[in-house]
Enzyme design. Structure first.
Site, PDB file in Angstrom:
ATOM      1  N   HIS A   8       0.870  -1.000   0.110  1.00  0.00           N
ATOM      2  CA  HIS A   8       0.012  -0.048   0.005  1.00  0.00           C
ATOM      3  C   HIS A   8       0.863   1.304   0.159  1.00  0.00           C
ATOM      4  O   HIS A   8       2.000   1.158   0.526  1.00  0.00           O
ATOM      5  CB  HIS A   8      -0.803  -0.036   1.263  1.00  0.00           C
ATOM      6  CG  HIS A   8      -1.783   0.984   1.429  1.00  0.00           C
ATOM      7  ND1 HIS A   8      -1.323   2.340   1.765  1.00  0.00           N
ATOM      8  CD2 HIS A   8      -3.293   1.314   1.036  1.00  0.00           C
ATOM      9  CE1 HIS A   8      -2.614   3.040   1.971  1.00  0.00           C
ATOM     10  NE2 HIS A   8      -3.438   2.370   1.529  1.00  0.00           N
ATOM     11  N   PRO A   9       0.204   2.248  -0.686  1.00  0.00           N
ATOM     12  CA  PRO A   9       1.333   3.510  -0.728  1.00  0.00           C
ATOM     13  C   PRO A   9       1.879   4.178   0.613  1.00  0.00           C
ATOM     14  O   PRO A   9       3.052   4.693   0.430  1.00  0.00           O
ATOM     15  CB  PRO A   9       0.264   4.719  -1.299  1.00  0.00           C
ATOM     16  CG  PRO A   9      -0.476   3.761  -2.176  1.00  0.00           C
ATOM     17  CD  PRO A   9      -0.924   2.570  -1.393  1.00  0.00           C
ATOM     18  N   VAL A  10       1.346   3.683   1.797  1.00  0.00           N
ATOM     19  CA  VAL A  10       2.148   4.371   2.936  1.00  0.00           C
ATOM     20  C   VAL A  10       3.133   3.436   3.408  1.00  0.00           C
ATOM     21  O   VAL A  10       3.846   3.750   4.319  1.00  0.00           O
ATOM     22  CB  VAL A  10       0.866   4.668   4.004  1.00  0.00           C
ATOM     23  CG1 VAL A  10      -0.016   5.753   3.636  1.00  0.00           C
ATOM     24  CG2 VAL A  10       0.372   3.529   4.487  1.00  0.00           C
ATOM     25  N   LYS A  11       3.252   2.051   2.877  1.00  0.00           N
ATOM     26  CA  LYS A  11       4.090   1.086   3.286  1.00  0.00           C
ATOM     27  C   LYS A  11       5.691   1.394   2.855  1.00  0.00           C
ATOM     28  O   LYS A  11       5.700   2.449   2.056  1.00  0.00           O
ATOM     29  CB  LYS A  11       3.594  -0.082   3.024  1.00  0.00           C
ATOM     30  CG  LYS A  11       2.287  -0.465   3.506  1.00  0.00           C
ATOM     31  CD  LYS A  11       1.980  -0.428   5.067  1.00  0.00           C
ATOM     32  CE  LYS A  11       0.695  -0.527   5.770  1.00  0.00           C
ATOM     33  NZ  LYS A  11       0.042  -1.538   5.272  1.00  0.00           N
ATOM     34  N   HIS A  12       6.458   0.519   3.017  1.00  0.00           N
ATOM     35  CA  HIS A  12       8.043   0.914   2.718  1.00  0.00           C
ATOM     36  C   HIS A  12       8.154   0.945   1.101  1.00  0.00           C
ATOM     37  O   HIS A  12       8.970   1.785   0.730  1.00  0.00           O
ATOM     38  CB  HIS A  12       8.963  -0.166   3.355  1.00  0.00           C
ATOM     39  CG  HIS A  12       9.088   0.184   4.813  1.00  0.00           C
ATOM     40  ND1 HIS A  12       8.258  -0.319   5.577  1.00  0.00           N
ATOM     41  CD2 HIS A  12      10.009   0.736   5.539  1.00  0.00           C
ATOM     42  CE1 HIS A  12       8.426  -0.119   6.948  1.00  0.00           C
ATOM     43  NE2 HIS A  12       9.587   0.807   6.719  1.00  0.00           N
TER      44      HIS A  12
END
Ligand SMILES: *Cc1c(COP(=O)(O)O)cnc(C)c1O
Length: 382
Positions: A182-186
């Site tokens: 997901h875009p907030v992950k690393h």
């Protein structure tokens, strides 16, 4: 006042864009060569034998439970201080989601509490490396071996993290490890996920289940092939495939993982130094743990002049879009209605929730923005 600073966001550069465009101009948008290449390179990166890429972290958790043959009558123990998906996966396969309270210091699942939740029905443990800080995997693994349990690590926060002399994802202490893109992950693929394992058997099952339970591998057919078009559906699987477009992005992002983690840790270090004198509990990194800092969470102490709710609103008013991770999963209406959980069931997690807030942390955060966050937090709390 500058533009809003979110708590997390993706970092996309020219290489990422070119990688995606290249796939769009090619022959395969899905089930092509980029999927396998991403799986191979990802597994190599974390030191696992196998990787199976899927459409989300949630799909990865669901498939991991299915591949482990967890089902009705089983209980699965996870942390209440996580995103709902860590527990939902047990319910998807008909098992009971059970929670074990967290450690006050780290926010990770407490191994003493795990022991208290064990029953005859316990089949699996799903430790969550909250904020990117590895759980006490050695003890979790010992408990699992003693009671013959499956261990699935929810490492959606922990790509790039290390535990003792192991890398999170190498499955030294578990059967499978699950990641989210997901875009907030690393690293991001828009939506996406991965399961790593060292078990050939689990690897084959995961691949089968990701694609409707359909196989084209003649060596495992029940019946004689009818011809080149022949395939068999051997299990009730799902369409949890990921596209080549996404995997090309994933490959390009993976090249930057070390830089991303380094930058996150540098920012965390700056926050640690700058916020040390405030009435906050800052993140800790116990001996043997190397956090990948998906989140930078602080907890407001009682002596602070405002509480977390007020703090949240003041930060928002100053365009710092802090977030709260997490509302404990057992307090969700679904969990209360369907599984009988109540407020006060997990007091440490609930106290954590009352105090915690995530400050902005992502690789693209500028020095100016970091300074702004620090100045505002100091102003509000000093
Ligand atoms: C993000 C996340 C998930 C779910 O991943 P998706 O890719 O959004 O489905 C599961 N568990 C944790 C701890 C997460 O942070």
């Amino acid at each position: 006042m500058g533009k809003p600073i979110p708590y997390g966001r993706q970092y996309i550069d020219k290489d990422d864009i070119e990688a995606v465009v290249k796939v769009l101009k090619g022959d395969y948008l899905t089930t092509g060569p980029y999927v396998q290449e991403f799986e191979k390179r990802f597994a190599q990166k974390v030191g696992a034998k196998y990787g199976v890429a899927v459409s989300s972290g949630t799909a990865a958790l669901h498939l991991a439970c299915m591949a482990a043959a967890i089902g009705p009558g089983d209980e699965v123990i996870t942390s209440p201080m996580t995103f709902a998906a860590s527990a939902n996966c047990a319910a998807y396969v008909g098992a009971k989601p059970v929670f074990a309270d967290i450690e006050r210091l780290t926010g990770n699942i407490d191994v003493v509490e795990i022991e208290k939740q064990l029953t005859e029905k316990t089949r699996a443990l799903i430790p969550v490396h909250y904020t990117g800080l590895p759980c006490d995997m050695e003890t979790i693994n010992q408990i699992a071996r003693r009671h013959n349990l499956i261990v699935i690590e929810d490492a959606c926060h922990a790509l790039g993290a290390r535990y003792r002399d192991t890398v999170i994802g190498d499955c030294t202490y578990s059967d499978m490890t699950v990641f989210s893109f997901h875009p907030v992950k690393h690293i991001t693929t828009g939506e996406g996920g991965m399961i790593t394992t060292n078990s050939k058997e689990l690897f084959e099952k995961l691949k089968l289940l990701r694609n409707h339970g359909i196989s084209r591998d003649e060596s495992i057919f029940d019946y004689d092939s009818h011809g080149p078009w022949y395939y068999e559906m051997q299990e009730l699987g799902l369409n949890y495939r990921i596209t080549d477009i996404q995997c090309a992005l994933g490959l390009s992002q993976l090249n930057k993982l070390e830089r991303f983690v380094k930058k996150r840790r540098e920012i965390a270090q700056i926050y640690n130094q700058s916020l040390a004198d405030l009435p906050l509990d800052l993140p800790v990194e116990p001996e043997g743990c190397y956090s990948s800092y998906h989140l930078y969470t602080v907890k407001l102490r009682d002596i602070a002049k405002i509480d977390r709710n007020k703090f949240y609103h003041v930060l928002r008013a100053k365009n710092i879009l802090a977030q709260v991770h997490y509302i404990p999963v057992h307090t969700m209406p679904y969990y209360q209605r369907e599984w009988g959980y109540r407020w006060n069931d997990y007091p440490v997690a609930e106290d954590h929730y009352k105090r915690v807030i995530s400050l902005p942390l992502y690789p693209g955060l500028s020095d100016n923005e970091i300074d702004t966050v620090i100045q505002v937090v100091k102003e509000v709390l000093a």
